[in-house]
Scaffold this motif. Structure first.
Motif: not given
Length: 263
Positions: A173-179, A203-206, A218-220
């Motif tokens: 669910e979290i994954g869906v919310s952050v696309e 943006r992903m972290r926030s 949260c890295e590339l």
């Protein structure tokens, strides 16, 4: 199907991301230990920078990393010194794209330093290795408008699941919310790993923090669009270069565009 070809325990594919060890990569134990402590230093620096609080007595997130690092076998004095340095650190992150024209191999080398002197040292070691092996080095410019032709950047976020239980349904669910494009559980690190195309890590972290979760990192990561298979002689040389880059202190990750014939 493109793979994430680096030292982490996550492999990418078009339809799914499976947690597994990268094969044919051998790093000496002492180097591996140093790499692990570099990850601890990065997480400490990120928390101190974000919270502006280097006190482990009042910073819960910092205290957890402090205690976990000591439990993992790192010296208490080194961990506390890392916290002190983080309070006055000058963080420098760089991504270098390096090619071996005679082999058909490409690499992305990521560096992370917290002191100007360390930045000069790691850059000098990378430059000398490139000169010795006749490699071509350039700064990898990250842009959604002008993407690199060899590697696609992916944001890879790791959510702590060691203390606060996060069910599979909740994680997705979290994954869906952050696309996120995919979500996988890393058993070794006790983390949920969310992967998304793009370069916007902040943006992903926030977005993740809005779900009241602990974001360990949260890295590339860099995925080759089309992984190539090298002949045995070129593969042996390419893997030698891969390990040489990995052995340089303050190099945090090395990604490659090739795979062995047995992959």
């Amino acid at each position: 199907m493109p793979l994430l070809l680096n030292t982490r325990n996550i492999h990418f594919s078009n339809c799914a991301y499976a947690g597994s060890k990268v094969k044919n990569i051998r790093i000496p134990n002492d180097i591996g230990k140093g790499k692990e402590f570099n990850k601890v230093i990065q997480r400490i620096a990120a928390i101190v920078t974000e919270t502006k609080n280097p006190n482990i007595e009042t910073n819960v997130r910092l205290k957890k990393i402090h205690d976990d690092a000591i439990e993992a076998g790192f010296l208490k004095a080194k961990v506390q010194n890392a916290i002190q340095n983080a309070a006055k650190a000058r963080i420098e992150r760089s991504n270098y794209k390096i090619s071996a024209p005679n082999l058909g191999a490409f690499y992305v080398v990521k560096t992370y330093t917290s002191m100007l002197e360390d930045t000069h040292i790691v850059n000098r070691k990378i430059r000398k290795l490139c000169e010795k092996e006749k490699l071509v080095k350039e700064q990898l410019r990250l842009s959604d408008v002008n993407p690199d032709e060899i590697f696609e950047p992916k944001v890879m976020a790791c959510i702590d699941a060691s203390e606060k239980s996060i069910s599979e349904d909740t994680a997705f669910e979290i994954g869906v919310s952050v696309e996120a494009e995919d979500v996988e559980y890393d058993e070794e690190s006790k983390e949920w790993v969310l992967i998304k195309s793009g370069i916007d890590t902040e943006r992903m972290r926030s977005m993740l923090l809005k779900h009241d979760v602990t974001v360990n990192s949260c890295e590339l990561a860099f995925v080759p669009f089309i992984p190539v298979t090298l002949p045995d002689d070129a593969l042996q040389k390419a893997e030698y270069l891969f390990e040489q880059f990995n052995s340089i202190e303050n190099v945090t990750d090395v990604f490659k565009n090739y795979e062995s014939a047995l992959s």
